[in-house]
Scaffold this active site. Sequence first.
Site, PDB file in Angstrom:
ATOM      1  N   ALA A  95       0.813  -1.212   0.000  1.00 42.39           N
ATOM      2  CA  ALA A  95       0.000   0.000   0.000  1.00 42.39           C
ATOM      3  C   ALA A  95       0.849   1.266   0.000  1.00 42.39           C
ATOM      4  CB  ALA A  95      -0.906   0.003   1.222  1.00 42.39           C
ATOM      5  N   LYS A  96       2.098   1.140   0.453  1.00 40.60           N
ATOM      6  CA  LYS A  96       3.021   2.281   0.495  1.00 40.60           C
ATOM      7  C   LYS A  96       2.366   3.497   1.156  1.00 40.60           C
ATOM      8  CE  LYS A  96       5.990   0.178  -2.742  1.00 40.60           C
ATOM      9  NZ  LYS A  96       5.206  -0.745  -3.548  1.00 40.60           N
ATOM     10  N   ARG A  97       1.733   3.268   2.314  1.00 33.38           N
ATOM     11  CA  ARG A  97       1.085   4.350   3.034  1.00 33.38           C
ATOM     12  C   ARG A  97       2.086   5.080   3.925  1.00 33.38           C
ATOM     13  NH1 ARG A  97      -2.239   2.833  -0.439  1.00 33.38           N
ATOM     14  NH2 ARG A  97      -4.445   2.470   0.014  1.00 33.38           N
ATOM     15  N   THR A 121       3.231  -2.258   3.512  1.00 33.48           N
ATOM     16  CA  THR A 121       4.388  -1.473   3.087  1.00 33.48           C
ATOM     17  C   THR A 121       4.136   0.003   3.395  1.00 33.48           C
ATOM     18  OG1 THR A 121       3.516  -1.312   0.826  1.00 33.48           O
ATOM     19  CG2 THR A 121       5.080  -3.090   1.257  1.00 33.48           C
TER      20      THR A 121
ATOM     21  N   ASP B  99       4.122   4.843  -6.166  1.00 37.86           N
ATOM     22  CA  ASP B  99       4.622   3.482  -6.327  1.00 37.86           C
ATOM     23  C   ASP B  99       5.272   3.393  -7.712  1.00 37.86           C
ATOM     24  OD1 ASP B  99       4.849   0.584  -6.249  1.00 37.86           O
ATOM     25  OD2 ASP B  99       3.231   0.595  -4.788  1.00 37.86           O
TER      26      ASP B  99
END
Lengths: 271, 271
Positions: A95-97, A121, B99
Amino acid sequence: MKRAELIAQIEKKKSVLCVGLDTDIKRIPKHLLNESDPIFSFNKAIIDATVEYSVAYKPNIAFYESLGDKGWSALNKTINYLNRTYPNVFTIADAKRGDIGNTSKMYAEAFFETMNFDSVTVAPYMGVDSVRPFLAFEDKWVILLALTSNAGAYDFQLMENENGEALFESVLKKAQKWATPEQLMFVLGATKTEFLERVRKAAPNSFFLIPGVGAQGGSLESVLRNATNEDYGVLVNSTRGIIYQSSGEDFAQKAGAAARELQKQMAAILF
Amino acid sequence: MKRAELIAQIEKKKSVLCVGLDTDIKRIPKHLLNESDPIFSFNKAIIDATVEYSVAYKPNIAFYESLGDKGWSALNKTINYLNRTYPNVFTIADAKRGDIGNTSKMYAEAFFETMNFDSVTVAPYMGVDSVRPFLAFEDKWVILLALTSNAGAYDFQLMENENGEALFESVLKKAQKWATPEQLMFVLGATKTEFLERVRKAAPNSFFLIPGVGAQGGSLESVLRNATNEDYGVLVNSTRGIIYQSSGEDFAQKAGAAARELQKQMAAILF
């Protein structure tokens, strides 16, 4: 999931494979479009066909978010299916939050409570208070971006301070003060071959989630020779090399074969 | 939305106010919990009460995501209501996404197509190919994190290279090569008072989204005196200072009064 359980699964399956579920409605086999939930049907078939060879699954949240309600519903079914059917599998919300504290807390609740992922993530740019709320959940993991697999990694991640320390090294160094290797992993792109040893040296005990093998051009062998540690210490992700091997009725069978092939290569080097 | 339209709205309303919709089911007035969609009912009332004084609305995506299906449904209704009822308002999906290219493209589709936001906040850590897919949409904006309002900003964003250039300055410098100020804004925390002029100097023509006034401690006057440019060049966000002024039946009225008070302060300095 605890670190010891993950390592036990790796030893049992002789595999450090993570299957990426970047499920794209435009790329899945056409015959699935007649199903009530094509995305979930695809994921379920891929999971069933690959789970013998894979210790982790990583849905890429963007692919679900882009479909709105339907996507979130398919994502929910996928994580529930994994938790119910294969509880020993390690699950990653890619999710790359990352946001200010009260907001990161909400993201943590989304992925650890509303959905029951083992890990998420997280992007490090906003620093410690953007990461800490994710660490408040027992047996849940943060997988922090360090050196990513894409070309844009060169824009900022390699920027060096006056001591010659690159940004990704500062991230590795500081973050290890925020959490132990029982709860914190790092993302390390397989494409960054020349940095694999340097990253391992900077975080000797941590697990790395390693994307970039296959379609993005990273070498599995080089990763397994240079980025592992005595606990294996890596989860090697493959997505397009597994889930899109066929657009016919045999898509799951072909995915299983591709996963088995990767698992064999892993076993030959690691075990 | 085009930059000229945004500036026209600022001049019309004599305001650079952005209202943050960090709508928390645990904090909204109890009487709303009987409604079929309490989150949307709250947002709609807040929007109606503040729109005379505000040029932008910024739902914080984490708050919706944490509620699962119900949250996404409330978010959808909120953006649809804004687009239909107040089409001149600038809308911001505060999502802090970013991303690899094919994934950022999916996030861009989620916020610009599936939902019809004018802009999305993006994290710069992964570099140019994580940002570019968001820029492919006409009249849509990227709002890139530069110097954020939280304490963790000091962990990495101020790290200096050998030329004394801080990471946030590298982000400002590089990103301005990726897109024009017609499509790219930056996040600048109001709490970073000592850097306001330095950031303005590094991006003289860009709009800044400025959180951190109010609950987080930033000074509105200092922002308006030091971070603006001849096109105003700022959107100043307030969330907790507006939306949670009362937990009674008068919550919207109180929110309107708080927004009007901020708008008056803005008008006094800027116009």
